[in-house]
Design an enzyme around this catalytic site. Structure first.
Site, PDB file in Angstrom:
ATOM      1  N   GLU A  37      82.432  61.186 -21.954  1.00 40.49           N
ATOM      2  CA  GLU A  37      81.674  61.944 -20.950  1.00 40.49           C
ATOM      3  C   GLU A  37      80.600  62.774 -21.637  1.00 40.49           C
ATOM      4  OE1 GLU A  37      81.706  60.854 -17.748  1.00 40.49           O
ATOM      5  OE2 GLU A  37      83.870  61.212 -17.805  1.00 40.49           O
ATOM      6  N   SER A  71      69.862  50.621   5.847  1.00 41.05           N
ATOM      7  CA  SER A  71      71.219  50.786   5.317  1.00 41.05           C
ATOM      8  C   SER A  71      72.137  51.294   6.414  1.00 41.05           C
ATOM      9  CB  SER A  71      71.193  51.809   4.175  1.00 41.05           C
ATOM     10  OG  SER A  71      72.518  52.211   3.853  1.00 41.05           O
ATOM     11  N   LEU A 131      81.549  58.148  -8.428  1.00 39.58           N
ATOM     12  CA  LEU A 131      81.852  56.734  -8.652  1.00 39.58           C
ATOM     13  C   LEU A 131      80.585  55.885  -8.692  1.00 39.58           C
ATOM     14  CD1 LEU A 131      85.043  56.387  -6.436  1.00 39.58           C
ATOM     15  CD2 LEU A 131      84.887  56.801  -8.886  1.00 39.58           C
ATOM     16  N   SER A 132      79.459  56.567  -8.740  1.00 41.45           N
ATOM     17  CA  SER A 132      78.152  55.924  -8.893  1.00 41.45           C
ATOM     18  C   SER A 132      77.800  54.942  -7.779  1.00 41.45           C
ATOM     19  CB  SER A 132      78.000  55.256 -10.265  1.00 41.45           C
ATOM     20  OG  SER A 132      76.649  55.300 -10.625  1.00 41.45           O
ATOM     21  N   ASP A 178      75.997  53.997 -16.103  1.00 43.84           N
ATOM     22  CA  ASP A 178      76.423  53.544 -14.782  1.00 43.84           C
ATOM     23  C   ASP A 178      75.930  52.129 -14.481  1.00 43.84           C
ATOM     24  OD1 ASP A 178      77.240  56.142 -14.793  1.00 43.84           O
ATOM     25  OD2 ASP A 178      75.956  56.804 -13.140  1.00 43.84           O
ATOM     26  N   TYR A 230      74.140  70.291 -15.411  1.00 37.53           N
ATOM     27  CA  TYR A 230      73.933  69.029 -16.130  1.00 37.53           C
ATOM     28  C   TYR A 230      72.733  69.159 -17.062  1.00 37.53           C
ATOM     29  CZ  TYR A 230      73.302  63.968 -16.808  1.00 37.53           C
ATOM     30  OH  TYR A 230      73.164  62.708 -17.351  1.00 37.53           O
TER      31      TYR A 230
END
Ligand code: ADP
Ligand code: MG
Length: 388
Positions: A37, A71, A131-132, A178, A230
């Site tokens: 990570e 979508s 979970l991308s 990812d 981040y």
């Protein structure tokens, strides 16, 4: 709904929205990071696997230059002219699929007449759970356009295209992990990726044979990549590397940490120590999987969580509780996964204890008055592929 139902329904929905049949349906999975990570942008090692939650894209080329995307996720239909598309003008969810077209353009694909397309997207990857779902939508569209535009681009390069779309069109400063997992994943296996050379190897996980499952505990605490912690962690890593005189923290080994402690302030040192020891843990995990099998990796997962909690300081109370409670109920190893500040934890759990782990974690969250987590298992699955 089964995955075959998703494929059929995405094709049917394309037909009803666009009034003609799609050329095909492609799908790509989300991913879970087993270990490694905040190592990707430090040119280190990661070990994700593709999961059995996917995003489907039904795609049909047009004979003009327009690209339309729809979508199940959103009521908007977004339309652009490909020739004039730019990273700055894309926004919202359509920046993910349309960003792929733009990023292919940046890779030398001419976005001329006849490259137009319609795409309809559906997914069962939970959004924002770490979970991308973002890589899943990017990679489904990337392999669809690669095939229909007859580009023949290899998958490692398509992963870079996905990363470029996410970095520039979406504006999230994420690494290459990812998309690599989503494009290169294989059933029952993980993708061992060297983020410096971008070389990857498939590593057998053997969970099913060992009677193990991966339980996901989605804390529902939402993380936001583009801002805050981040970016601050990335900056600390860069500062640490600069102070140590290396290009990236990949070049620092566990044996160098004593010297690093003298040169760095305490906080930067702890950030560096996480990355350096996490790289070592990824290598140890790969070795353990190959030599002894998955029962041998539990402690390494636990150590990874402690390092993220104490040194990198990216865990939150809900993630810490998920890890503790899962282990109390019999998980052999557990850690938060993903960028941190929320999202999900994973617990490597004997199959016969999955129900106990689930119940115990739910009880612990209720006792702490936390929002109820969502708990489910995922299986290591195949990467992006054509479905229809
Ligand atoms: P994560 O990748 O952890 O799920 P991100 O914030 O990186 O979270 O990406 C989630 C975003 O990706 C969503 O907010 C949405 O904009 C886009 N997205 C993901 N899946 C879909 C989908 N099926 N349809 C449309 N947009 C999607
Ligand atoms: Mg994402």
């Amino acid at each position: 709904m089964t995955h075959d139902d998703f494929t059929a329904q995405t094709a049917a929905e394309f037909l009803s929205r666009f009034g003609r049949a799609a050329d095909g349906v492609w799908s790509a999975p989300g991913r879970v990071n087993l270990i490694g990570e905040h190592t990707d942008y430090n040119e280190g090692f990661v070990l994700p696997f593709a999961i059995d939650r996917r995003t489907w894209a039904a795609v049909g080329l047009r004979d003009d230059n327009a690209a339309r995307v729809t979508s199940t996720f959103s009521a908007d239909e977004v339309e652009v002219e490909l020739a004039t598309v730019s990273a700055q003008t894309l926004d919202g969810w359509s920046a993910y699929p349309l960003g792929i077209a733009w990023a292919l353009g940046q890779n030398g694909v001419e976005l001329v007449e006849q490259r137009g397309f319609d795409a309809h997207i559906a997914s069962d990857v939970p959004v924002g759970a770490g979970l991308s779902s973002s890589a899943a939508i990017e990679c489904a569209v990337a392999i669809a356009l690669d095939e229909r535009w007859k580009l023949g681009i290899d998958r490692p390069t398509l992963a870079r295209v996905g990363q470029l779309a996410e970095n520039e069109a979406v504006g999230a400063p994420t690494g290459i992990m990812d998309q690599s997992a989503s494009l290169l994943g294989r059933r029952d296996s993980a993708v061992f990726l060297d983020c410096r050379s971008l070389r990857s190897e498939i590593v057998d996980l053997g969970f099913a044979d060992a009677g193990l499952e991966i339980v996901i505990i989605d804390t529902k605490v939402s993380h936001a990549h583009a801002t805050g912690g981040y970016a601050a962690r990335r900056a600390s890593c860069e500062a640490g590397a600069a102070a140590l005189g290396v290009d990236s923290l990949r070049d620092v080994s566990v044996a160098d940490l004593d010297r690093a402690r003298e040169l760095l302030d305490d906080e930067t040192f702890r950030r560096v120590r996480h990355v350096v020891t996490e790289n070592a843990r990824v290598l140890a995990t790969v070795r353990a999987l190959r030599e002894s099998g998955p029962l041998a990796i539990g402690e390494i997962l636990n150590d990874s969580h402690v390092s993220m909690r104490d040194d990198f300081e990216i865990s939150v109370a809900e993630l810490d509780l998920a890890v503790v409670a899962a282990r109390e109920a019999g998980a052999i190893g557990a850690r938060m996964t993903g960028g941190g500040f929320g999202g999900a934890a994973i617990a490597l759990t004997p199959s016969h204890l999955v129900a106990d782990v689930t119940a115990h974690v739910l009880e612990a969250f209720a006792a702490a008055r936390f929002t109820a987590p969502e708990i489910f298992t995922v299986a290591p699955s195949d990467g992006a592929k054509r479905e229809l």
